[in-house]
Design a protein around this motif. Structure first.
Motif, PDB file in Angstrom:
ATOM      1  N   GLN A 166      28.833  12.762 -18.698  1.00 37.17           N
ATOM      2  CA  GLN A 166      27.950  13.477 -17.774  1.00 37.17           C
ATOM      3  C   GLN A 166      27.372  14.716 -18.433  1.00 37.17           C
ATOM      4  O   GLN A 166      26.180  15.018 -18.282  1.00 37.17           O
ATOM      5  CB  GLN A 166      28.719  13.826 -16.497  1.00 37.17           C
ATOM      6  N   ILE A 200      24.540  16.960 -16.927  1.00 42.03           N
ATOM      7  CA  ILE A 200      25.196  17.204 -15.652  1.00 42.03           C
ATOM      8  C   ILE A 200      26.411  18.093 -15.915  1.00 42.03           C
ATOM      9  O   ILE A 200      27.357  17.687 -16.594  1.00 42.03           O
ATOM     10  CB  ILE A 200      25.630  15.879 -14.982  1.00 42.03           C
ATOM     11  N   TYR A 251      31.006  19.112  -9.080  1.00 39.88           N
ATOM     12  CA  TYR A 251      29.621  19.396  -9.460  1.00 39.88           C
ATOM     13  C   TYR A 251      28.875  19.869  -8.224  1.00 39.88           C
ATOM     14  O   TYR A 251      28.813  19.165  -7.209  1.00 39.88           O
ATOM     15  CB  TYR A 251      28.947  18.169 -10.069  1.00 39.88           C
ATOM     16  N   THR A 294      20.410  11.206 -10.832  1.00 42.86           N
ATOM     17  CA  THR A 294      19.692  12.433 -11.207  1.00 42.86           C
ATOM     18  C   THR A 294      18.268  12.402 -10.683  1.00 42.86           C
ATOM     19  O   THR A 294      17.792  13.367 -10.051  1.00 42.86           O
ATOM     20  CB  THR A 294      19.697  12.606 -12.736  1.00 42.86           C
ATOM     21  N   HIS A 297      26.070  12.863  -8.607  1.00 44.59           N
ATOM     22  CA  HIS A 297      25.796  12.544 -10.001  1.00 44.59           C
ATOM     23  C   HIS A 297      27.032  12.018 -10.714  1.00 44.59           C
ATOM     24  O   HIS A 297      26.927  11.470 -11.813  1.00 44.59           O
ATOM     25  CB  HIS A 297      25.349  13.804 -10.758  1.00 44.59           C
TER      26      HIS A 297
END
Length: 385
Positions: free
Chosen positions: A111, A116, A147, A67, A55
């Motif tokens: 993000q 995110i 992430y 996504t 992402h």
């Protein structure tokens, strides 16, 4: 023997082409014919990629595409009846230069606005999560981002899942057939010339990756996509845990991820010149592995298992070109500049929407249209390795 006519012809059997075939067949779009020149589907750019899915991008459109694609990949085993080895081990970006750190702070904020939850990491946390990395080797690592819902999956399995389901829905997918030219009359597509004969059609989808531009040129379209060689090396097992994140030393364009107990590593050559070069550049391999051992010292005791070269399909702004081209009935989905595999699921759906609904609606991809190059290009993607 090829059918003499089709409602839609798709050129290229990698992830973009097979995803497009599936999504068109799912919507009962008529007689769909996909043509792949290689003996097997997914042998080109898709088959040579590192298999990462993430992402963490610098442009909102890429975050949105990833996504939705990653959500589709999570559902893939159930919906497509195909295991894809999905492993959300996370992506860890290592950052060195002040300019990169400043840019990533802005990108992480964007993000976060899109939902995110990328983490900003200081050196002590990076050392805890990646004890194999020498943070003090030049260039010194100052900060990082992580992430946990980024990760890896198997490109071959994704392509095979789309092939199986597209065929089940009635699409005709062929290998060993090379499209040599697209044909148009009075500004409209009328068919494709192939090594197995002419196929008449009013709709062509060009998903040939690094080989897209020469085919677009057969109908007078200058498609700004160039092939650029990238290389990967894989070691024999080193006792690496499967939970190791996909690690990217961003300022060096150097990366590592777990591969069957060993390490898969790649490094982009900034001096590489365009061309369909699929042989391994041994001089670059030596330079790459030297830098890799400096950043990850345990590689000094590694044995090289295999290596290969593949092609990125690069555009001037490192963003893909999705949608109609200036010939009626001609569409494309190409130019992903190294991040196409991870966005293949949603992009096949968007192409189907473009063809059947007169425009993509699931994601606003206006900034990824071909027309942007008439005005100097679009907003460039910076998270390209």
């Amino acid at each position: 023997m090829l059918p003499p006519t089709a409602d839609i012809v798709i050129i290229g059997g990698g992830v973009m082409g097979t995803s497009t075939a599936y999504h068109l067949a799912r919507r009962q779009a008529g007689r769909i014919l996909l043509l792949e020149k290689a003996p097997f589907f997914g042998q080109g750019a898709t088959g040579a990629c590192a298999g990462g899915i993430r992402h963490q991008f610098s442009t909102a459109v890429n975050v949105r595409l990833s996504t939705l694609s990653i959500q589709m990949l999570e559902r893939f085993p159930e919906e497509m009846e195909q295991d894809i080895g999905l492993h959300l081990c996370g992506y860890l970006f290592l950052l060195s230069s002040p300019a990169t750190i400043a840019a990533f702070r802005q990108h992480v904020a964007m993000q976060h606005r899109l939902g995110i939850a990328t983490e900003w990491l200081e050196r002590d946390e990076i050392a805890r999560r990646a004890p194999w990395i020498d943070l003090d080797a030049e260039p010194v690592i100052v900060a990082g981002t992580f992430y946990g819902r980024d990760g890896l999956c198997d490109p071959h399995s994704v392509v095979q899942g789309y092939v199986k389901q597209a065929r089940r829905l009635g699409a005709d997918l062929r290998t060993h057939v090379t499209v040599t030219a697209i044909r148009a009359e009075a500004g409209r597509v009328v068919g494709v010339e192939t090594t197995a004969g002419f196929v008449a059609t009013g709709t062509v989808v060009l998903t040939a990756g690094p080989w897209s531009a020469p085919l677009a040129a057969t109908v007078g379209i200058d498609l700004p996509v160039v092939p650029l060689r990238r290389q990967i090396a894989v070691t024999r097992p080193l006792g690496i845990p499967r939970e190791m994140p996909f690690i990217i030393d961003f300022d060096q364009s150097l990366y590592f991820h777990y591969e069957t107990g060993g390490i898969l590593t790649g490094m982009s050559n900034p001096h590489e010149t365009p061309g369909e070069k699929l042989e391994v550049d041994q001089a670059w391999t030596l330079f790459h592995l030297e830098r890799a051992m400096t950043r990850m010292p345990l590689l000094e005791r590694a044995e090289l298992l295999t290596q290969w070269a593949g092609l990125y399909e690069v555009t001037p702004d490192s963003q893909p070109i999705i949608g109609p081209l200036p010939i009626a009935g001609l569409f494309t989905c190409t130019g992903f500049s190294g991040h196409g595999f991870m966005q293949g699921p949603i992009c096949g759906q968007l192409v189907a929407e473009d063809i059947l609904d007169g425009g993509a609606t699931t994601v606003d991809i206006g900034e990824l249209r071909y027309e942007r190059f008439r005005h100097g290009g679009g907003v460039g993607e910076q998270h390209v390795v």
